[in-house]
Design a protein around this motif. Structure first.
Motif, PDB file in Angstrom:
ATOM      1  N   SER A  24       0.827  -1.206   0.000  1.00 22.16           N
ATOM      2  CA  SER A  24       0.000   0.000   0.000  1.00 22.16           C
ATOM      3  C   SER A  24       0.862   1.257   0.000  1.00 22.16           C
ATOM      4  CB  SER A  24      -0.948   0.006   1.208  1.00 22.16           C
ATOM      5  OG  SER A  24      -0.232   0.131   2.418  1.00 22.16           O
ATOM      6  N   ARG A  27       1.876   1.900  -3.322  1.00 21.07           N
ATOM      7  CA  ARG A  27       0.691   2.167  -4.144  1.00 21.07           C
ATOM      8  C   ARG A  27       0.424   1.035  -5.128  1.00 21.07           C
ATOM      9  NH1 ARG A  27      -1.139   7.238  -3.502  1.00 21.07           N
ATOM     10  NH2 ARG A  27      -2.230   7.248  -5.501  1.00 21.07           N
ATOM     11  N   GLU A  31      -5.132   0.970   0.338  1.00 16.66           N
ATOM     12  CA  GLU A  31      -4.900   0.981   1.781  1.00 16.66           C
ATOM     13  C   GLU A  31      -6.049   0.261   2.481  1.00 16.66           C
ATOM     14  OE1 GLU A  31      -3.028   4.502   3.726  1.00 16.66           O
ATOM     15  OE2 GLU A  31      -3.632   5.497   1.864  1.00 16.66           O
ATOM     16  N   GLN A 164       3.440  10.076  -1.483  1.00 19.21           N
ATOM     17  CA  GLN A 164       2.032  10.457  -1.571  1.00 19.21           C
ATOM     18  C   GLN A 164       1.186   9.800  -0.483  1.00 19.21           C
ATOM     19  OE1 GLN A 164       1.221   9.391  -5.722  1.00 19.21           O
ATOM     20  NE2 GLN A 164       0.965  11.574  -6.177  1.00 19.21           N
ATOM     21  N   VAL A 165       1.649   8.667   0.021  1.00 12.04           N
ATOM     22  CA  VAL A 165       0.876   7.929   1.029  1.00 12.04           C
ATOM     23  C   VAL A 165       1.195   8.411   2.438  1.00 12.04           C
ATOM     24  CG1 VAL A 165       0.357   5.630   1.917  1.00 12.04           C
ATOM     25  CG2 VAL A 165       0.862   5.938  -0.505  1.00 12.04           C
TER      26      VAL A 165
END
Length: 267
Positions: A24, A27, A31, A164-165
């Motif tokens: 996750s 990506r 998630e 980004q996460v």
């Protein structure tokens, strides 16, 4: 062996939770924090049973290298799962879950024979506060590693993928110092209780552990002072956190390894 089925379930669930969290972050999958927590809780329940079998004995507590590592792994996972309900720290599971699985392999496959007998309530308090302090600061070390990666990626203008996460940079730094403050308070309690409840804390087999723990305390205290007075943050905070954590690893596990496997010391 009664612990083996529980160990297999715990290892599979830990690795599955860690793998999903890793994917996750990259990506590759969506998630699923609730799924990761559920797998972690199943593993933690099995881990609890393994700890009880490995540590509690008829003649005292078995707190050798592998038992201590499994106990620390258990507490780190428990703290991480609990904190993840309120703070975005579940990403640390990328490292925490696989390491917890490794501690289970160690305690089931290579149980230590070191026994702590005649443990007083004060000594119990010292042991528990020490393990709790190490657990918080271990999570802080993983958080620092993620923060360091985030800093490096943003410096190179790489804003895709894991970056980004992860939470915003300021939030990551805030979480890091919150973890360090909690760990430092517990480490202070552990050191003070050690001087109060442990006979001759600078005895031959405890001197290195005591000195390394004090050095770790000084490193983290210096980091907190530098952050408050001089605004230390970013890569400098990462380096100091990892240095303090490395010192604690040497204090907790390096000392036990030397005592058990080199000098064959049996408490």
């Amino acid at each position: 062996m009664p612990a083996l089925p529980f160990a297999l379930v715990a290892i599979v669930c830990y690795l599955a939770a860690g793998l999903w969290q890793s994917l996750s972050l990259a990506r590759r999958v969506a998630e699923r924090p609730s799924w990761v927590r559920s797998a972690g809780l199943i593993a933690l329940g099995c881990h609890t049973f393994i700890i009880a079998l490995a540590i509690i004995g008829p003649h005292g507590l078995h707190l050798g290298l592998t038992q201590s590592a499994a106990l620390v792994g258990w507490l780190v996972v428990a703290l991480l799962l609990a904190a993840s309900l309120f703070k975005p720290v579940l990403n640390a599971g990328v490292c925490v879950f696989p390491l917890a699985a490794i501690t289970i392999v160690g305690v089931v496959g290579m149980p230590s024979r070191m026994i702590e007998s005649g443990v007083s309530p004060g000594l119990y308090f010292h042991i528990l506060s020490s393990i709790a302090a190490f657990s918080f600061l271990a999570i802080a070390a993983v958080q620092a590693a993620l923060l360091g990666f985030q800093h490096h990626a943003l410096k190179r203008r790489q804003t895709s993928g894991i970056v980004q996460v992860l939470p915003p940079l300021t939030r990551m730094e805030q979480l890091l110092f919150e973890l360090i403050w909690c760990g430092m308070l517990l480490l202070t309690v552990a050191i003070v209780s050690g001087f109060v409840f442990v006979d001759n804390l600078f005895a031959q087999h405890l001197a290195h552990k005591t000195i390394l723990s004090l050095l770790a305390w000084l490193i983290f205290a210096g980091l907190l002072a530098g952050h408050h007075l001089l605004g230390w943050r970013g890569p400098k905070a990462v380096r100091w956190t990892l240095a303090g954590a490395a010192m604690l690893v040497l204090a907790f596990f390096g000392t036990k390894f030397v005592l058990e496997y080199i000098f064959h010391y049996n408490a």
